[in-house]
Design a protein around this motif. Structure first.
Motif, PDB file in Angstrom:
ATOM      1  N   LYS A 111       2.825  19.485 -23.828  1.00  0.00           N
ATOM      2  CA  LYS A 111       2.673  20.590 -24.358  1.00  0.00           C
ATOM      3  C   LYS A 111       3.648  21.799 -23.518  1.00  0.00           C
ATOM      4  N   ARG A 112       3.616  21.368 -22.179  1.00  0.00           N
ATOM      5  CA  ARG A 112       4.353  22.663 -21.296  1.00  0.00           C
ATOM      6  C   ARG A 112       5.859  22.182 -21.526  1.00  0.00           C
ATOM      7  N   LEU A 113       6.153  20.882 -21.530  1.00  0.00           N
ATOM      8  CA  LEU A 113       7.599  20.292 -21.671  1.00  0.00           C
ATOM      9  C   LEU A 113       7.895  20.984 -22.910  1.00  0.00           C
ATOM     10  N   LEU A 114       7.075  20.894 -24.168  1.00  0.00           N
ATOM     11  CA  LEU A 114       7.638  21.499 -25.270  1.00  0.00           C
ATOM     12  C   LEU A 114       7.893  22.954 -25.250  1.00  0.00           C
ATOM     13  N   LYS A 115       7.270  23.751 -24.557  1.00  0.00           N
ATOM     14  CA  LYS A 115       7.600  25.042 -24.388  1.00  0.00           C
ATOM     15  C   LYS A 115       8.830  25.216 -23.822  1.00  0.00           C
TER      16      LYS A 115
ATOM     17  N   SER B  87       6.194  15.916 -10.758  1.00  0.00           N
ATOM     18  CA  SER B  87       5.583  17.238 -11.304  1.00  0.00           C
ATOM     19  C   SER B  87       4.131  16.950 -11.106  1.00  0.00           C
ATOM     20  N   PRO B  88       3.552  18.093 -10.502  1.00  0.00           N
ATOM     21  CA  PRO B  88       2.130  18.089 -10.359  1.00  0.00           C
ATOM     22  C   PRO B  88       1.324  18.068 -11.571  1.00  0.00           C
ATOM     23  N   PRO B  89       0.070  17.560 -11.442  1.00  0.00           N
ATOM     24  CA  PRO B  89      -0.733  17.572 -12.898  1.00  0.00           C
ATOM     25  C   PRO B  89      -1.163  19.077 -13.326  1.00  0.00           C
ATOM     26  N   PRO B  90      -0.948  19.261 -14.501  1.00  0.00           N
ATOM     27  CA  PRO B  90      -1.175  20.804 -14.844  1.00  0.00           C
ATOM     28  C   PRO B  90      -2.694  21.107 -14.533  1.00  0.00           C
ATOM     29  N   GLU B  91      -2.813  22.521 -14.539  1.00  0.00           N
ATOM     30  CA  GLU B  91      -3.990  22.876 -14.033  1.00  0.00           C
ATOM     31  C   GLU B  91      -5.250  23.075 -15.184  1.00  0.00           C
ATOM     32  N   ASP B  92      -4.560  23.187 -16.492  1.00  0.00           N
ATOM     33  CA  ASP B  92      -5.468  22.951 -17.758  1.00  0.00           C
ATOM     34  C   ASP B  92      -5.510  21.753 -18.056  1.00  0.00           C
ATOM     35  N   ALA B  93      -5.376  20.641 -17.398  1.00  0.00           N
ATOM     36  CA  ALA B  93      -5.691  19.161 -17.808  1.00  0.00           C
ATOM     37  C   ALA B  93      -7.373  19.141 -17.699  1.00  0.00           C
ATOM     38  N   LYS B  94      -7.871  18.603 -18.581  1.00  0.00           N
ATOM     39  CA  LYS B  94      -9.187  18.342 -18.718  1.00  0.00           C
ATOM     40  C   LYS B  94      -9.630  17.089 -17.723  1.00  0.00           C
ATOM     41  N   LYS B  95     -10.528  17.223 -16.945  1.00  0.00           N
ATOM     42  CA  LYS B  95     -11.176  16.296 -16.040  1.00  0.00           C
ATOM     43  C   LYS B  95     -12.439  15.670 -16.396  1.00  0.00           C
ATOM     44  N   TYR B  96     -12.700  14.484 -15.970  1.00  0.00           N
ATOM     45  CA  TYR B  96     -13.730  13.621 -16.413  1.00  0.00           C
ATOM     46  C   TYR B  96     -14.508  13.009 -15.262  1.00  0.00           C
ATOM     47  N   SER B  97     -14.814  13.963 -14.444  1.00  0.00           N
ATOM     48  CA  SER B  97     -15.374  13.491 -13.391  1.00  0.00           C
ATOM     49  C   SER B  97     -16.884  13.199 -13.587  1.00  0.00           C
ATOM     50  N   HIS B  98     -17.396  13.388 -14.769  1.00  0.00           N
ATOM     51  CA  HIS B  98     -18.796  12.908 -14.969  1.00  0.00           C
ATOM     52  C   HIS B  98     -18.990  11.719 -15.520  1.00  0.00           C
ATOM     53  N   ILE B  99     -17.930  10.951 -15.809  1.00  0.00           N
ATOM     54  CA  ILE B  99     -17.836   9.397 -16.202  1.00  0.00           C
ATOM     55  C   ILE B  99     -18.032   8.845 -14.893  1.00  0.00           C
TER      56      ILE B  99
ATOM     57  N   LEU C 146     -12.386   3.899 -16.880  1.00  0.00           N
ATOM     58  CA  LEU C 146     -12.235   4.653 -17.934  1.00  0.00           C
ATOM     59  C   LEU C 146     -12.154   6.259 -17.644  1.00  0.00           C
ATOM     60  N   ARG C 147     -12.433   6.423 -16.506  1.00  0.00           N
ATOM     61  CA  ARG C 147     -12.339   7.963 -15.893  1.00  0.00           C
ATOM     62  C   ARG C 147     -10.699   8.055 -15.705  1.00  0.00           C
ATOM     63  N   THR C 148     -10.301   6.979 -15.099  1.00  0.00           N
ATOM     64  CA  THR C 148      -8.809   7.235 -14.757  1.00  0.00           C
ATOM     65  C   THR C 148      -7.964   7.329 -16.161  1.00  0.00           C
ATOM     66  N   HIS C 149      -8.429   6.256 -16.993  1.00  0.00           N
ATOM     67  CA  HIS C 149      -7.431   6.193 -18.045  1.00  0.00           C
ATOM     68  C   HIS C 149      -7.581   7.615 -18.935  1.00  0.00           C
ATOM     69  N   LEU C 150      -8.829   8.169 -19.069  1.00  0.00           N
ATOM     70  CA  LEU C 150      -8.993   9.516 -19.763  1.00  0.00           C
ATOM     71  C   LEU C 150      -8.301  10.727 -18.962  1.00  0.00           C
ATOM     72  N   THR C 151      -8.205  10.474 -17.746  1.00  0.00           N
ATOM     73  CA  THR C 151      -7.716  11.666 -16.977  1.00  0.00           C
ATOM     74  C   THR C 151      -6.160  11.570 -17.277  1.00  0.00           C
ATOM     75  N   ARG C 152      -5.549  10.475 -16.856  1.00  0.00           N
ATOM     76  CA  ARG C 152      -4.077  10.147 -17.079  1.00  0.00           C
ATOM     77  C   ARG C 152      -3.785  10.660 -18.263  1.00  0.00           C
ATOM     78  N   GLN C 153      -4.513  10.172 -19.559  1.00  0.00           N
ATOM     79  CA  GLN C 153      -4.112  10.587 -20.680  1.00  0.00           C
ATOM     80  C   GLN C 153      -4.132  12.153 -21.111  1.00  0.00           C
ATOM     81  N   SER C 154      -5.361  12.705 -20.621  1.00  0.00           N
ATOM     82  CA  SER C 154      -5.253  14.329 -20.622  1.00  0.00           C
ATOM     83  C   SER C 154      -4.300  15.020 -19.829  1.00  0.00           C
ATOM     84  N   THR C 155      -3.743  14.440 -18.825  1.00  0.00           N
ATOM     85  CA  THR C 155      -2.797  14.983 -18.194  1.00  0.00           C
ATOM     86  C   THR C 155      -1.569  14.914 -18.718  1.00  0.00           C
ATOM     87  N   GLN C 156      -1.115  13.622 -19.509  1.00  0.00           N
ATOM     88  CA  GLN C 156       0.009  13.622 -20.232  1.00  0.00           C
ATOM     89  C   GLN C 156       0.103  14.585 -21.382  1.00  0.00           C
ATOM     90  N   ASN C 157      -0.802  14.596 -22.047  1.00  0.00           N
ATOM     91  CA  ASN C 157      -1.154  15.681 -22.994  1.00  0.00           C
ATOM     92  C   ASN C 157      -0.697  17.089 -22.853  1.00  0.00           C
TER      93      ASN C 157
END
Length: 612
Positions: A92-96, A60-72, A77-88
């Motif tokens: 949400k899409r899987l719940l729908k 599954s490709p990463p969702p488009e509405d996933a928040k990116k942390y390119s400023h960190i 830390l940037r990889t961890h936060l990006t992975r967490q936001s992608t999973q969230n």
């Protein structure tokens, strides 16, 4: 014959030469001008309007509405936060997508005209209109040894019945398969399943006994004396009992240890239920009070005067997250309480026939069994504040000629209500009372042996500790409040109690030995008073110490004081120096006030004076 030879010539042998880019017939990436002629137009037309669910896609490709942390700047830390936001975002899409699979809907009975009422519809009409499979829930089980009490498993597939004369039976009510049937020949008061239908506990005359699915006795719990009601907390693996001695006991069924026992101090208790939202135990007592208990508190978390007489039944609404509680007393009243404020009953009405048995369904329907009938009320009428003592609108009623009615239980994920009475058990259909969609990870009515074992192991690994049971379960994971107890050390205020020195902690808690300082202060005060000519009857340091140490270990205190004098502590020296300075300032102020000394006159050279 010629046509066959011609077709055979058209079939060419396999090309054994290695394919090169020149002869490669595979499609090249990029825009293609050649149209595919061998594509199936039907498959192509379907593919344009259908997509594979995201949960079934191999990558599954990463969702488009996933928040990116390119400023960190920190890469980890940037990889961890990006992975967490992608999973969230993906969750949400899987719940729908999962909501599309919940096709079943819960609906109540509806009538055509205003003059028609739903409570006029009988069980025969409901069974005819419901269908053949749903009509199997309307059954009459006539048994000797009543009155009977019932209990369902969490998935609603199995049922256990127990009679007051010792008749115990567990079976699969859908297939009619009997697991165990016992004749214990002694008084039995209640029954409950444990983690699943493979084990069940029976509250017998003296103790609690645990049996397996085949009816073989496994354990005899002698710590539970004369039990009257049983409850099992599935997420904590705790068997809870209350009995005639008035003790509420929690026993861990995974380790076999008694976690805690509380003395209610309110006599024998015959009413108990659990709040499935926070696992708090609700008890109804003979003096009309309802108490809420947790394992980590020796006293009730909430004490409520609900009725003027003994409490007959208590039930908590699971559809609203445990917000509403219904109580019935022997004074003939039924009350609905809001568990968030306890400022009074939300709804009150009189039930015919004295004390009633109550039970909430998964969709918020309240069953009241009193006298010779079972009445069902639905929300929002029973949850809307109403001052007058009037009956709420009746949804369904069913007469039961066998008295007394001792138990009412809704079957999970089914529109079925089981009523226990003196002649056996009757099950009636209550449309819209059960949850139509089940979560197979929590309770699966169609689980097999392997799935049951996996669920049991997983629930054991995820077992919650008894200390986590509280009225507000949302405190887990929240930040701890700031400590309010603080003092000042070296002029620094608001220091937490945990960071104070040991002597300061003892002084704040009132356990510090301040004999030496009191004696020194007393001696200083006596000297000052003597200088002023006002010391009359002042006690010396030895006399004060003698009076203070009277009745205590004098030699030990002396030893501790001597040890403390030998320790050179910079903090203690600073405090003593500060006290001496304040003492000198007070002495000068008194001398100036009495005229013995003249006040200091400021001069221009004071700016060069070193401050002490």
């Amino acid at each position: 014959m010629d046509s066959l030879i011609a077709k055979a010539d058209a079939i060419k042998p396999l090309n054994k030469k290695r394919k090169t880019d020149k002869h490669d017939s595979r499609a090249k990436p990029g825009p293609s001008t050649k149209k595919s002629t061998d594509a199936d137009p039907t498959a192509t037309s379907v593919a344009q309007h259908t997509t594979l669910p995201r949960s079934l896609r191999p990558s599954s490709p990463p969702p488009e509405d996933a928040k990116k942390y390119s400023h960190i700047p920190n890469k980890k830390l940037r990889t961890h936060l990006t992975r967490q936001s992608t999973q969230n975002a993906r969750s949400k899409r899987l719940l729908k997508d999962a909501e599309l699979l919940l096709t079943e809907e819960a609906g109540l009975m509806e009538v055509e005209g205003e003059l028609e009422k739903t409570w006029r519809v009988g069980q025969d009409e409901i069974a005819t209109a419901a269908g053949q499979q749903a009509a199997q829930g309307r059954q009459e089980w006539k048994m000797d040894g009543g009155p009977y009490r019932t209990r369902y498993t969490r998935n609603g597939r199995h049922i256990a019945v127990v009679g007051s004369k010792g008749h115990v039976a567990t079976f699969d009510w859908q297939t009619g398969t009997i697991h165990a049937e016992l004749q214990l020949r002694e008084t039995c008061r209640d029954i409950t399943f444990l983690q699943d239908h493979s084990h069940f506990a029976v509250a017998q005359k003296q103790y609690v006994f645990i049996y397996d699915r085949d009816g073989v006795e496994l354990h005899k719990l002698k710590s539970h004396i004369e039990p009257t009601r049983l409850e099992f907390l599935p997420y904590h693996w705790l068997l809870v009992s209350v009995g005639n001695p008035g003790y509420l006991k929690y026993q861990d069924t995974s380790t076999g240890q008694v976690v805690v026992e509380h003395r209610t101090k309110l006599g024998a208790c015959h009413t108990m239920c659990q709040n499935p939202h926070n696992a708090v135990i609700h008890l109804g007592h003979q003096n009309g009070t309802v108490t809420l208990w947790t394992p980590n508190l020796p006293h009730p978390a909430v004490r409520l005067l609900a009725h003027l007489g003994p409490v007959g039944s208590v039930s908590v609404d699971s559809s609203t997250g445990g917000r509403y509680m219904a109580t019935a007393g022997q004074d003939g009243t039924v009350k609905v309480w809001d568990c968030r404020n306890w400022k009074g009953a939300v709804r009150t009405w009189n039930a015919r026939g004295g004390s009633a048995e109550l039970e909430w369904s998964q969709k918020g329907a309240l069953a009241v069994a009193t006298g010779g009938s079972v009445n069902v009320y639905t929300k929002p009428s029973i949850q809307t504040p109403f001052t007058a003592s009037a009956l709420p609108p009746l949804y369904l009623t069913h007469p039961v000629p066998h008295r007394p009615l001792t138990s009412v239980r809704f079957c999970p994920f089914q529109d079925i209500l089981a009523v226990g009475h003196s002649a056996g058990v009757s099950t009636i259909l209550v449309p819209g009372s059960g949850e139509p969609n089940f979560d197979s990870s929590e309770a699966d009515p169609f689980e097999n042996k392997k799935a049951r074992r996996e669920r049991e192991v997983k629930s054991l690994l995820d077992k919650i500790q008894p200390d986590a049971i509280t009225l507000d379960p949302s405190f887990i994971g929240s930040l701890a409040p700031e400590p309010k107890l603080s003092t000042a050390v070296d002029g620094a205020h608001d220091i937490p109690y945990a960071r104070l020195p040991r002597y300061e902690r003892l002084r704040v808690s009132g356990k510090a030995d301040e004999t030496e300082e009191d004696g020194r202060d007393g001696a200083d005060a006596s000297d000052e008073e003597g200088a002023d000519g006002q010391s009359k009857g002042a006690l010396s340091k030895a006399e004060k110490e003698k009076k203070k140490m009277r009745g205590k270990n004098k030699s030990l205190k002396r030893y501790l004081r001597k040890q403390r004098k030998n320790v050179v502590d910079p903090r203690a020296l600073a405090v003593r120096k500060k006290l001496e300075k304040e003492k000198e300032e007070r002495r000068k102020a008194r001398a100036i006030a009495s005229g013995q000394e003249e006040p200091h006159k400021p001069s221009a050279l004071d700016r060069f004076k070193r401050s002490s």
